[in-house]
Design a protein around this motif. Sequence first.
Motif, mmCIF file in Angstrom:
data_model
loop_
_atom_site.group_PDB
_atom_site.id
_atom_site.type_symbol
_atom_site.label_atom_id
_atom_site.label_comp_id
_atom_site.label_asym_id
_atom_site.label_seq_id
_atom_site.Cartn_x
_atom_site.Cartn_y
_atom_site.Cartn_z
ATOM 1 N N GLY A 247 0.825 -1.211 0.000
ATOM 2 C CA GLY A 247 0.000 0.000 0.000
ATOM 3 C C GLY A 247 0.860 1.263 0.000
ATOM 4 O O GLY A 247 0.330 2.374 0.018
ATOM 5 N N GLY A 248 2.201 1.097 0.044
ATOM 6 C CA GLY A 248 3.096 2.250 -0.055
ATOM 7 C C GLY A 248 3.599 2.775 1.278
ATOM 8 O O GLY A 248 4.402 3.711 1.317
ATOM 9 N N SER A 249 3.150 2.192 2.387
ATOM 10 C CA SER A 249 3.628 2.684 3.688
ATOM 11 C C SER A 249 5.000 2.086 3.963
ATOM 12 O O SER A 249 5.483 1.214 3.241
ATOM 13 N N GLU A 250 5.570 2.552 5.088
ATOM 14 C CA GLU A 250 6.870 2.057 5.511
ATOM 15 C C GLU A 250 6.801 0.556 5.854
ATOM 16 O O GLU A 250 7.811 -0.107 5.995
ATOM 17 N N GLY A 251 5.575 0.042 6.019
ATOM 18 C CA GLY A 251 5.405 -1.378 6.360
ATOM 19 C C GLY A 251 5.279 -1.570 7.857
ATOM 20 O O GLY A 251 4.482 -0.894 8.513
ATOM 21 N N VAL A 252 6.129 -2.468 8.408
ATOM 22 C CA VAL A 252 6.059 -2.778 9.841
ATOM 23 C C VAL A 252 6.214 -1.517 10.703
ATOM 24 O O VAL A 252 5.542 -1.363 11.725
ATOM 25 N N GLY A 253 7.086 -0.610 10.262
ATOM 26 C CA GLY A 253 7.303 0.639 11.023
ATOM 27 C C GLY A 253 5.998 1.406 11.166
ATOM 28 O O GLY A 253 5.637 1.882 12.250
ATOM 29 N N TYR A 254 5.240 1.497 10.064
ATOM 30 C CA TYR A 254 3.941 2.183 10.121
ATOM 31 C C TYR A 254 2.982 1.419 11.036
ATOM 32 O O TYR A 254 2.310 2.010 11.897
ATOM 33 N N LEU A 255 2.913 0.109 10.852
ATOM 34 C CA LEU A 255 1.935 -0.683 11.619
ATOM 35 C C LEU A 255 2.182 -0.556 13.125
ATOM 36 O O LEU A 255 1.240 -0.528 13.922
ATOM 37 N N ARG A 256 3.467 -0.446 13.513
ATOM 38 C CA ARG A 256 3.769 -0.300 14.956
ATOM 39 C C ARG A 256 3.156 0.977 15.524
ATOM 40 O O ARG A 256 2.799 1.030 16.689
ATOM 41 N N THR A 257 3.054 2.011 14.692
ATOM 42 C CA THR A 257 2.501 3.285 15.204
ATOM 43 C C THR A 257 0.998 3.169 15.512
ATOM 44 O O THR A 257 0.419 4.045 16.140
ATOM 45 N N THR A 258 0.363 2.089 15.021
ATOM 46 C CA THR A 258 -1.090 1.963 15.223
ATOM 47 C C THR A 258 -1.436 1.108 16.447
ATOM 48 O O THR A 258 -2.611 0.993 16.811
ATOM 49 N N LEU A 259 -0.420 0.506 17.052
ATOM 50 C CA LEU A 259 -0.698 -0.523 18.062
ATOM 51 C C LEU A 259 -1.408 -0.017 19.313
ATOM 52 O O LEU A 259 -2.152 -0.757 19.948
ATOM 53 N N ASP A 260 -1.148 1.213 19.698
ATOM 54 C CA ASP A 260 -1.729 1.700 20.959
ATOM 55 C C ASP A 260 -3.017 2.487 20.774
ATOM 56 O O ASP A 260 -3.517 3.095 21.726
ATOM 57 N N GLN A 261 -3.542 2.495 19.560
ATOM 58 C CA GLN A 261 -4.789 3.250 19.336
ATOM 59 C C GLN A 261 -5.925 2.612 20.136
ATOM 60 O O GLN A 261 -6.070 1.386 20.144
ATOM 61 N N LYS A 262 -6.718 3.476 20.769
ATOM 62 C CA LYS A 262 -7.808 2.963 21.605
ATOM 63 C C LYS A 262 -9.145 3.552 21.161
ATOM 64 O O LYS A 262 -9.236 4.728 20.819
ATOM 65 N N PHE A 263 -10.190 2.710 21.206
ATOM 66 C CA PHE A 263 -11.534 3.184 20.879
ATOM 67 C C PHE A 263 -12.148 3.958 22.056
ATOM 68 O O PHE A 263 -12.858 4.935 21.870
ATOM 69 N N PHE A 264 -11.909 3.449 23.259
ATOM 70 C CA PHE A 264 -12.578 4.027 24.440
ATOM 71 C C PHE A 264 -11.540 4.346 25.517
ATOM 72 O O PHE A 264 -11.469 3.646 26.555
ATOM 73 N N PRO A 265 -10.733 5.397 25.307
ATOM 74 C CA PRO A 265 -9.646 5.662 26.268
ATOM 75 C C PRO A 265 -10.151 5.881 27.687
ATOM 76 O O PRO A 265 -9.472 5.529 28.657
ATOM 77 N N GLU A 266 -11.372 6.431 27.818
ATOM 78 C CA GLU A 266 -11.909 6.689 29.169
ATOM 79 C C GLU A 266 -12.049 5.380 29.959
ATOM 80 O O GLU A 266 -11.787 5.348 31.166
ATOM 81 N N LEU A 267 -12.486 4.320 29.254
ATOM 82 C CA LEU A 267 -12.693 3.043 29.951
ATOM 83 C C LEU A 267 -11.371 2.469 30.448
ATOM 84 O O LEU A 267 -11.309 1.834 31.497
ATOM 85 N N TRP A 268 -10.315 2.690 29.686
ATOM 86 C CA TRP A 268 -8.989 2.197 30.100
ATOM 87 C C TRP A 268 -8.458 3.056 31.242
ATOM 88 O O TRP A 268 -7.935 2.557 32.235
ATOM 89 N N GLU A 269 -8.590 4.372 31.083
ATOM 90 C CA GLU A 269 -8.005 5.268 32.078
ATOM 91 C C GLU A 269 -8.690 5.141 33.441
ATOM 92 O O GLU A 269 -8.054 5.290 34.487
ATOM 93 N N ALA A 270 -9.987 4.840 33.416
ATOM 94 C CA ALA A 270 -10.717 4.721 34.690
ATOM 95 C C ALA A 270 -10.045 3.688 35.598
ATOM 96 O O ALA A 270 -10.010 3.848 36.819
ATOM 97 N N ARG A 271 -9.475 2.651 35.003
ATOM 98 C CA ARG A 271 -8.793 1.604 35.793
ATOM 99 C C ARG A 271 -7.654 2.187 36.631
ATOM 100 O O ARG A 271 -7.360 1.709 37.724
#
Length: 291
Positions: free
Chosen positions: A246-270
């Motif tokens: 797809g033209g991205s850096e590959g694994v380097g790009y994919l690593r930047t997506t690993l910590d994306q969260k849908f519901f950060p509030e639910l995680w932070e509440a912990r």
Amino acid sequence: MSKGYGGGDAVPLSYNKYLRVPELIALQECLSDPAHHDELLFITIHQTYELWFKQILHELDAALIAMDEDRAAAASRAVERAVEIEKVLVQQIHILETMTPISFLGFRDELNPASGFQSMQFREIEFASGLKDEGLIDNFRDDEFASKRLRARYDAPTLGDSFFAFLRRRSLDAPADDPSLPKDDRQKLYGRRTRAALEVLTHFEERAAEFRLAEALISHDEHFQLWRAHHVRMVERMVGSKRGTGGSEGVGYLRTTLDQKFFPELWEARTYLDTKHGAAGCPFSGVTGER
Ligand code: HEM
């Protein structure tokens, strides 16, 4: 027999007709010529993912409607089903690892410049779950069908929007985000939503319905993150640090997506959860809402 099964009244419905099996198994068209043995696996896996993505979207849409109608059990069940599918999607990644890296290179060039990066339904799931990136819609500018669907998802409320609205109707202070406000004010709204999530976690028995739904949502988030983690590992095992098709850096790009969260509030509440809260009546003062 008027639904296009193609048999007319005289021919009884059969498994093949109902499920359109002949059409389905004709959809795997290999590009390599002569067809590389492993290309069928590659296509089958991706098509299977797209069918499951369709089902996940179906469940998330049902959950959104149920939340808006205050039907917490129905919403939880829909998200819980999506999570069970996501567990299968994580496992499915590893079927690809039965392909040797050199085998994959035997037909990889044929795919260029197609990539999972362009999966419309994957982006729809992200958007519906709260990870909206308007710039991604631009990648589909030559695809009217995808652009329209993504724009509609982008403009629609997310699971988080509906969940916190649901909590508000259950007398919790969980204000909606307001992108027109300055960053600091938005941060305060985020902190209040985190406190509402903390209240649900603390009083999980009194608020059993809210708790079940919140847990289903965080599981959905967790399993999406697990899929990302398994995918990037498999990609590195297959192509190392080569650039993506797809033209991205590959694994380097994919690593930047690993910590994306849908519901950060639910995680932070912990982070702020404390066993003393139940007895002491939830002293929320420790919650800063910093992200
Ligand atoms: C040999 C198998 C695979 C390889 C080598 C591979 C490689 C990659 C690479 C390098 C990227 C980064 C974008 C790019 O430049 O192309 C990517 C993104 C992506 N791939 Fe795969 N992939 C594989 C299988 C799959 C499968 C089975 C799926 C299932 C749908 C998938 C879905 C995705 C998605 C959704 C993205 C975008 C992720 C994001 O932007 O967060 N990939 N893949």
